[in-house]
Design a protein around this motif. Structure first.
Motif, mmCIF file in Angstrom:
data_model
loop_
_atom_site.group_PDB
_atom_site.id
_atom_site.type_symbol
_atom_site.label_atom_id
_atom_site.label_comp_id
_atom_site.label_asym_id
_atom_site.label_seq_id
_atom_site.Cartn_x
_atom_site.Cartn_y
_atom_site.Cartn_z
ATOM 1 N N GLN A 222 0.856 -1.185 0.000
ATOM 2 C CA GLN A 222 0.000 0.000 0.000
ATOM 3 C C GLN A 222 0.890 1.232 0.000
ATOM 4 O O GLN A 222 1.688 1.442 0.920
ATOM 5 C CB GLN A 222 -0.900 0.021 1.231
ATOM 6 N N MET A 223 0.792 2.052 -1.055
ATOM 7 C CA MET A 223 1.625 3.254 -1.153
ATOM 8 C C MET A 223 0.909 4.310 -1.992
ATOM 9 O O MET A 223 0.202 3.989 -2.945
ATOM 10 C CB MET A 223 2.993 2.921 -1.769
ATOM 11 N N TYR A 224 1.087 5.565 -1.587
ATOM 12 C CA TYR A 224 0.420 6.668 -2.274
ATOM 13 C C TYR A 224 1.261 7.933 -2.099
ATOM 14 O O TYR A 224 0.863 8.875 -1.420
ATOM 15 C CB TYR A 224 -0.981 6.844 -1.688
ATOM 16 N N PRO A 225 2.476 7.956 -2.685
ATOM 17 C CA PRO A 225 3.353 9.108 -2.502
ATOM 18 C C PRO A 225 2.732 10.396 -3.051
ATOM 19 O O PRO A 225 2.087 10.386 -4.100
ATOM 20 C CB PRO A 225 4.620 8.721 -3.277
ATOM 21 N N ALA A 226 2.957 11.491 -2.337
ATOM 22 C CA ALA A 226 2.399 12.790 -2.720
ATOM 23 C C ALA A 226 3.520 13.798 -2.902
ATOM 24 O O ALA A 226 4.386 13.945 -2.029
ATOM 25 C CB ALA A 226 1.423 13.286 -1.658
ATOM 26 N N ILE A 227 3.513 14.478 -4.029
ATOM 27 C CA ILE A 227 4.487 15.530 -4.315
ATOM 28 C C ILE A 227 3.751 16.856 -4.429
ATOM 29 O O ILE A 227 2.746 16.962 -5.135
ATOM 30 C CB ILE A 227 5.253 15.240 -5.620
ATOM 31 N N THR A 228 4.253 17.872 -3.729
ATOM 32 C CA THR A 228 3.686 19.214 -3.799
ATOM 33 C C THR A 228 4.630 20.117 -4.583
ATOM 34 O O THR A 228 5.812 20.239 -4.245
ATOM 35 C CB THR A 228 3.464 19.792 -2.396
ATOM 36 N N LEU A 229 4.108 20.704 -5.653
ATOM 37 C CA LEU A 229 4.873 21.656 -6.453
ATOM 38 C C LEU A 229 4.634 23.042 -5.863
ATOM 39 O O LEU A 229 3.608 23.670 -6.106
ATOM 40 C CB LEU A 229 4.433 21.589 -7.917
ATOM 41 N N ASN A 230 5.597 23.491 -5.077
ATOM 42 C CA ASN A 230 5.410 24.716 -4.298
ATOM 43 C C ASN A 230 5.965 25.961 -4.977
ATOM 44 O O ASN A 230 5.750 27.058 -4.480
ATOM 45 C CB ASN A 230 6.065 24.569 -2.914
ATOM 46 N N GLY A 231 6.689 25.789 -6.074
ATOM 47 C CA GLY A 231 7.281 26.947 -6.736
ATOM 48 C C GLY A 231 6.899 27.021 -8.200
ATOM 49 O O GLY A 231 6.625 25.997 -8.847
ATOM 50 N N PRO A 232 6.851 28.231 -8.777
ATOM 51 C CA PRO A 232 6.560 28.376 -10.204
ATOM 52 C C PRO A 232 7.557 27.588 -11.051
ATOM 53 O O PRO A 232 8.718 27.422 -10.670
ATOM 54 C CB PRO A 232 6.694 29.880 -10.439
ATOM 55 N N HIS A 233 7.076 27.100 -12.190
ATOM 56 C CA HIS A 233 7.903 26.372 -13.159
ATOM 57 C C HIS A 233 8.480 25.082 -12.586
ATOM 58 O O HIS A 233 9.497 24.573 -13.084
ATOM 59 C CB HIS A 233 9.033 27.272 -13.691
ATOM 60 N N SER A 234 7.855 24.537 -11.577
ATOM 61 C CA SER A 234 8.271 23.233 -11.058
ATOM 62 C C SER A 234 7.504 22.127 -11.785
ATOM 63 O O SER A 234 6.414 22.337 -12.307
ATOM 64 C CB SER A 234 8.070 23.146 -9.544
ATOM 65 N N VAL A 235 8.103 20.915 -11.786
ATOM 66 C CA VAL A 235 7.589 19.806 -12.586
ATOM 67 C C VAL A 235 7.645 18.522 -11.760
ATOM 68 O O VAL A 235 8.611 18.285 -11.022
ATOM 69 C CB VAL A 235 8.434 19.620 -13.873
ATOM 70 N N ALA A 236 6.619 17.686 -11.902
ATOM 71 C CA ALA A 236 6.646 16.334 -11.339
ATOM 72 C C ALA A 236 6.179 15.353 -12.407
ATOM 73 O O ALA A 236 5.227 15.619 -13.132
ATOM 74 C CB ALA A 236 5.750 16.226 -10.109
ATOM 75 N N ARG A 237 6.869 14.215 -12.483
ATOM 76 C CA ARG A 237 6.483 13.193 -13.454
ATOM 77 C C ARG A 237 6.642 11.824 -12.813
ATOM 78 O O ARG A 237 7.686 11.514 -12.238
ATOM 79 C CB ARG A 237 7.332 13.296 -14.713
ATOM 80 N N PHE A 238 5.604 10.998 -12.902
ATOM 81 C CA PHE A 238 5.635 9.633 -12.377
ATOM 82 C C PHE A 238 5.434 8.648 -13.521
ATOM 83 O O PHE A 238 4.489 8.780 -14.300
ATOM 84 C CB PHE A 238 4.515 9.410 -11.355
ATOM 85 N N ASN A 239 6.305 7.653 -13.600
ATOM 86 C CA ASN A 239 6.134 6.541 -14.526
ATOM 87 C C ASN A 239 6.171 5.250 -13.723
ATOM 88 O O ASN A 239 7.136 5.008 -12.992
ATOM 89 C CB ASN A 239 7.258 6.510 -15.572
ATOM 90 N N SER A 240 5.136 4.406 -13.855
ATOM 91 C CA SER A 240 5.072 3.166 -13.091
ATOM 92 C C SER A 240 4.779 1.989 -14.009
ATOM 93 O O SER A 240 3.950 2.091 -14.916
ATOM 94 C CB SER A 240 3.983 3.239 -12.015
ATOM 95 N N VAL A 241 5.474 0.877 -13.745
ATOM 96 C CA VAL A 241 5.239 -0.380 -14.441
ATOM 97 C C VAL A 241 5.050 -1.441 -13.364
ATOM 98 O O VAL A 241 5.953 -1.705 -12.574
ATOM 99 C CB VAL A 241 6.418 -0.743 -15.357
ATOM 100 N N VAL A 242 3.861 -2.058 -13.326
ATOM 101 C CA VAL A 242 3.477 -2.889 -12.185
ATOM 102 C C VAL A 242 2.793 -4.169 -12.662
ATOM 103 O O VAL A 242 1.935 -4.120 -13.552
ATOM 104 C CB VAL A 242 2.520 -2.110 -11.253
ATOM 105 N N VAL A 243 3.162 -5.295 -12.041
ATOM 106 C CA VAL A 243 2.507 -6.579 -12.304
ATOM 107 C C VAL A 243 2.053 -7.171 -10.973
ATOM 108 O O VAL A 243 2.827 -7.217 -10.007
ATOM 109 C CB VAL A 243 3.463 -7.563 -13.009
ATOM 110 N N ALA A 244 0.818 -7.606 -10.907
ATOM 111 C CA ALA A 244 0.283 -8.293 -9.724
ATOM 112 C C ALA A 244 -0.016 -9.737 -10.092
ATOM 113 O O ALA A 244 -0.983 -10.017 -10.789
ATOM 114 C CB ALA A 244 -0.976 -7.599 -9.216
ATOM 115 N N SER A 245 0.843 -10.646 -9.620
ATOM 116 C CA SER A 245 0.621 -12.065 -9.877
ATOM 117 C C SER A 245 -0.292 -12.634 -8.802
ATOM 118 O O SER A 245 -0.685 -11.944 -7.855
ATOM 119 C CB SER A 245 1.952 -12.796 -9.930
ATOM 120 N N GLU A 246 -0.620 -13.900 -8.917
ATOM 121 C CA GLU A 246 -1.564 -14.527 -8.006
ATOM 122 C C GLU A 246 -1.106 -14.373 -6.551
ATOM 123 O O GLU A 246 0.051 -14.603 -6.218
ATOM 124 C CB GLU A 246 -1.704 -16.014 -8.340
#
Length: 386
Positions: A222-246
């Motif tokens: 269980q995870m839910y990271p939070a990023i706050t962009l507090n300044g002008p011209h700031s950027v956040a990008r998340f890329n996730s690749v996930v597999v849930a097996s049995e």
């Protein structure tokens, strides 16, 4: 939300001996680390940290601009890290944060000095070596003004270890015009419970780029990271690749709060349920203009499995630009038939489509890590669950 009973795990009595070199680990454990993106040959790393069970066993920096140490040492050196320690994550949020606060085993402190452009990745690894061990860690990352760095964090069990609990607090501070690429590879075991609690703040002109890869079984995450962009011209990008097996239950996602004008964010998730359950959350909130955010959740179900895609957009100012795209389905039969018409059998066609869906080339990973991930994807093709 699934329940984790912390009383099932042992949170005391599992200290490990220090290692002068990661090559002192067994060949099997080195292989486990490699599958989590952590290399034992440190020639291509600017700094390295390893925690096993409840002890920091290795910590070394080869670059004067990278300070890395056990969080407990950093708390002593910097008078409790008053500006950073428990500033973004609430220590009373839940029983997992309380456990990490009450009985801190370790974690990494990483500081990249102002203006430094760190060429080789910094690596850290949090490993469960013993059976039924509970691990409490607290990580602090500070990228000072104008600095740039790539941190690769691998989380893994040792060879042969099956059950354990990892409770990890992480707080990220990206200063003005700084850039952090943070790559996390989870290589847990089929009976491991994982509870990361993460948050970050990005100042003016800063960039936070997150890559997340989970291809191996894990009991409960269980995870839910939070990023706050507090300044002008700031950027956040998340890329996730996930597999849930049995047997895997994954409740995960990413959240971005765009708290300044001229901010941008993107959350991209590729998920496959091959017998397991995935709850894939995404949340973008924007309260200033101009701001632009995009959320994309794409899921494939192979055989049995379940995927919930829960995208949320929260705009509170006229002129914000927020969009989302979500889909859950199976591999299209016409795609399989197209490849079969070109000489593949059905299994080969399915494998080719899955490899393309789980493509991690966009993450810009180091070659050794990319090869380790490619190897994991190949293993998925030959597993019974596929």
């Amino acid at each position: 939300m699934s329940k984790v009973d912390l009383s099932e795990y042992k949170f005391d009595g599992f200290e490990q001996q220090a290692l002068s070199d990661l090559t002192a680990l067994s060949a099997e454990d080195q292989d486990q680390l490699l599958m989590a993106g952590v290399v034992s040959d440190l020639d291509m790393r600017s700094a390295s940290y390893l925690q096993m069970d409840q002890s920091a066993v290795h910590c070394q920096s080869k670059d004067d601009n990278v300070e890395i140490m056990d969080i407990k040492d950093a708390l002593k050196k910097y008078d409790g890290l008053k500006e950073y320690f428990w500033k973004l994550v609430d220590r009373d949020k839940d029983e997992f944060t309380q456990s990490a606060d009450d009985n801190l085993h370790g974690g990494y402190f990483i500081r990249v000095k102002a203006g430094a452009k760190i060429k080789d990745p910094i690596q850290s690894c949090l490993m469960l070596k013993s059976e039924q061990v509970g691990q409490n860690v607290h990580n602090i990352v500070i990228i000072e003004e104008g600095a740039e760095a790539h941190i690769i964090t691998g989380c893994s069990v040792a060879h042969g270890t099956k059950a354990g609990a990892h409770l990890g607090i992480s707080e990220f501070f990206v200063k003005k015009n700084a850039s952090l690429t943070f790559t996390m590879v989870h290589n847990w075991g089929e009976s491991v419970a994982v509870r990361p609690r993460s948050a970050g703040v990005v100042e003016e002109g800063g960039k936070f780029l997150s890559n997340y890869v989970l291809l191996k079984p894990v009991k409960d995450l269980q995870m839910y990271p939070a990023i706050t962009l507090n300044g002008p011209h700031s950027v956040a990008r998340f890329n996730s690749v996930v597999v849930a097996s049995e047997g895997s239950h994954l409740d995960m996602g990413n959240r971005v709060i765009m708290n300044a004008p001229h901010t941008r964010c993107e959350i991209i998730a590729r998920t496959i349920a091959s017998g397991g359950t995935i709850i894939n959350r995404g949340h973008i909130a924007a309260s200033h203009v101009p701001s632009k955010g995009h959320l994309e959740c794409q899921g494939l179900i192979l055989g049995d499995g379940r995927i919930w895609a829960i995208p949320e957009l929260d705009g509170t100012a006229e002129g914000v630009e927020l969009s989302h795209e979500a889909s859950v389905g199976k591999i299209a039969q016409e795609e399989i038939e197209y490849l079969m018409a070109r000489g593949m059998d059905e299994d080969e066609a399915t494998s080719t489509i899955v490899r393309g869906f789980l493509n991690t080339d966009i993450m810009g990973l180091p070659d050794k890590l990319q090869k380790a991930i490619d190897k994991q994807i190949e293993e998925l093709q030959s597993s019974d669950s596929m």
